[in-house]
Design an enzyme around this catalytic site. Structure first.
Site, PDB file in Angstrom:
ATOM      1  N   HIS A  54      41.126  51.355  24.853  1.00  0.00           N
ATOM      2  CA  HIS A  54      40.273  52.612  24.604  1.00  0.00           C
ATOM      3  C   HIS A  54      40.811  53.080  23.054  1.00  0.00           C
ATOM      4  O   HIS A  54      41.808  52.937  22.509  1.00  0.00           O
ATOM      5  CB  HIS A  54      40.196  53.722  25.540  1.00  0.00           C
ATOM      6  N   GLY A 101      33.826  46.895  23.530  1.00  0.00           N
ATOM      7  CA  GLY A 101      33.504  47.438  24.849  1.00  0.00           C
ATOM      8  C   GLY A 101      32.341  47.930  25.294  1.00  0.00           C
ATOM      9  O   GLY A 101      31.420  47.365  26.001  1.00  0.00           O
ATOM     10  N   ASP A 106      33.465  44.751  27.940  1.00  0.00           N
ATOM     11  CA  ASP A 106      33.921  44.919  29.003  1.00  0.00           C
ATOM     12  C   ASP A 106      33.147  44.066  30.042  1.00  0.00           C
ATOM     13  O   ASP A 106      33.789  43.315  30.875  1.00  0.00           O
ATOM     14  CB  ASP A 106      33.798  46.260  29.380  1.00  0.00           C
ATOM     15  N   ASP A 126      42.360  55.413  28.504  1.00  0.00           N
ATOM     16  CA  ASP A 126      42.646  56.542  28.066  1.00  0.00           C
ATOM     17  C   ASP A 126      41.933  57.644  29.161  1.00  0.00           C
ATOM     18  O   ASP A 126      40.948  58.025  29.319  1.00  0.00           O
ATOM     19  CB  ASP A 126      42.179  57.236  26.470  1.00  0.00           C
ATOM     20  N   HIS A 133      30.617  54.708  28.425  1.00  0.00           N
ATOM     21  CA  HIS A 133      30.644  53.555  28.832  1.00  0.00           C
ATOM     22  C   HIS A 133      31.543  53.240  30.262  1.00  0.00           C
ATOM     23  O   HIS A 133      31.801  52.632  30.545  1.00  0.00           O
ATOM     24  CB  HIS A 133      31.073  52.342  28.098  1.00  0.00           C
ATOM     25  N   ASP A 136      30.778  50.844  32.863  1.00  0.00           N
ATOM     26  CA  ASP A 136      31.368  49.471  32.548  1.00  0.00           C
ATOM     27  C   ASP A 136      32.792  49.171  32.757  1.00  0.00           C
ATOM     28  O   ASP A 136      33.108  48.125  33.304  1.00  0.00           O
ATOM     29  CB  ASP A 136      31.129  49.211  30.949  1.00  0.00           C
ATOM     30  N   ARG A 142      36.999  46.877  38.807  1.00  0.00           N
ATOM     31  CA  ARG A 142      36.583  46.493  40.217  1.00  0.00           C
ATOM     32  C   ARG A 142      36.610  45.038  40.326  1.00  0.00           C
ATOM     33  O   ARG A 142      37.164  44.469  41.235  1.00  0.00           O
ATOM     34  CB  ARG A 142      35.123  47.056  40.533  1.00  0.00           C
TER      35      ARG A 142
END
Length: 190
Positions: A54, A101, A106, A126, A133, A136, A142
């Site tokens: 990030h 991202g 991402d 962060d 987002h 995402d 996941r």
């Protein structure tokens, strides 16, 4: 079910049946706890590493990557957006650069994880900054868990992962066999 391998060392082996005492024939044995069949995916000695950061963590990731430059150069590195451009310039070796991202990078990395292209994820995110987002980011984390790839979300965990003796060798990653999920009957009735 997992059981101790009996040699008084910390490596664990799968046991064939719940309460069983005999090790299974390999990591692709049935897991009695979940009734899932597992399979292994071989991660080669040259790992495919995704580096993501990030905005407020990009400097941290760059410093970490510079410190670990020689180790990273032995592997295939993927990165999102400007992070990849900066890393390639500063490290002096090719980086596979994806979208930023929030613009789909991402999701590109997540797709590569599900396709078996990415072996592990270093994602300096962060926790103190709002993320427009965020869905995402959660989807990416996941997928890393679904496909059982190592994840490092901060400098300390990244240090442990990159310095692991497993980095230099092939590794048999255990993942569930999702064929039953893929072939489940679907109903489109209203």
């Amino acid at each position: 079910m997992y059981g101790f391998d009996g040699d008084d060392n910390p490596s664990w082996v799968l046991l064939a049946e719940a309460g069983g005492t005999e090790p299974a024939s390999g990591p692709a044995a049935e897991l009695a706890l979940t009734d899932e069949i597992v399979q292994t995916i071989t991660i080669g000695s040259r790992k495919k590493i995704a580096l993501v950061a990030h905005n407020h963590k990009k400097r941290d990731l760059l410093e970490w990557a510079k410190f670990n430059r020689d180790l990273l150069a032995c592997h295939d590195v993927y990165a999102t957006g400007t992070t990849g451009q900066v890393l390639e310039r500063e490290l002096g070796f090719p980086i596979t650069n994806l979208q930023s991202g929030p613009l789909g990078g991402d999701q590109q990395i997540g797709g590569k994880i599900s396709e078996g292209v990415i072996d592990f994820l270093i994602f300096f995110w962060d926790p103190l900054q709002p993320m427009p987002h965020d869905p995402d980011v959660k989807a990416l984390l996941r997928l890393a868990v679904v496909w059982n790839i190592p994840i490092a979300c901060n400098r300390s965990s990244a240090d442990f992962v990159i310095s692991s003796p497993l980095m230099a060798d092939e590794y048999e990653r255990i993942v569930p066999d999702y064929e039953a999920y893929r072939s489940r009957p679907l109903s489109f009735a209203a």
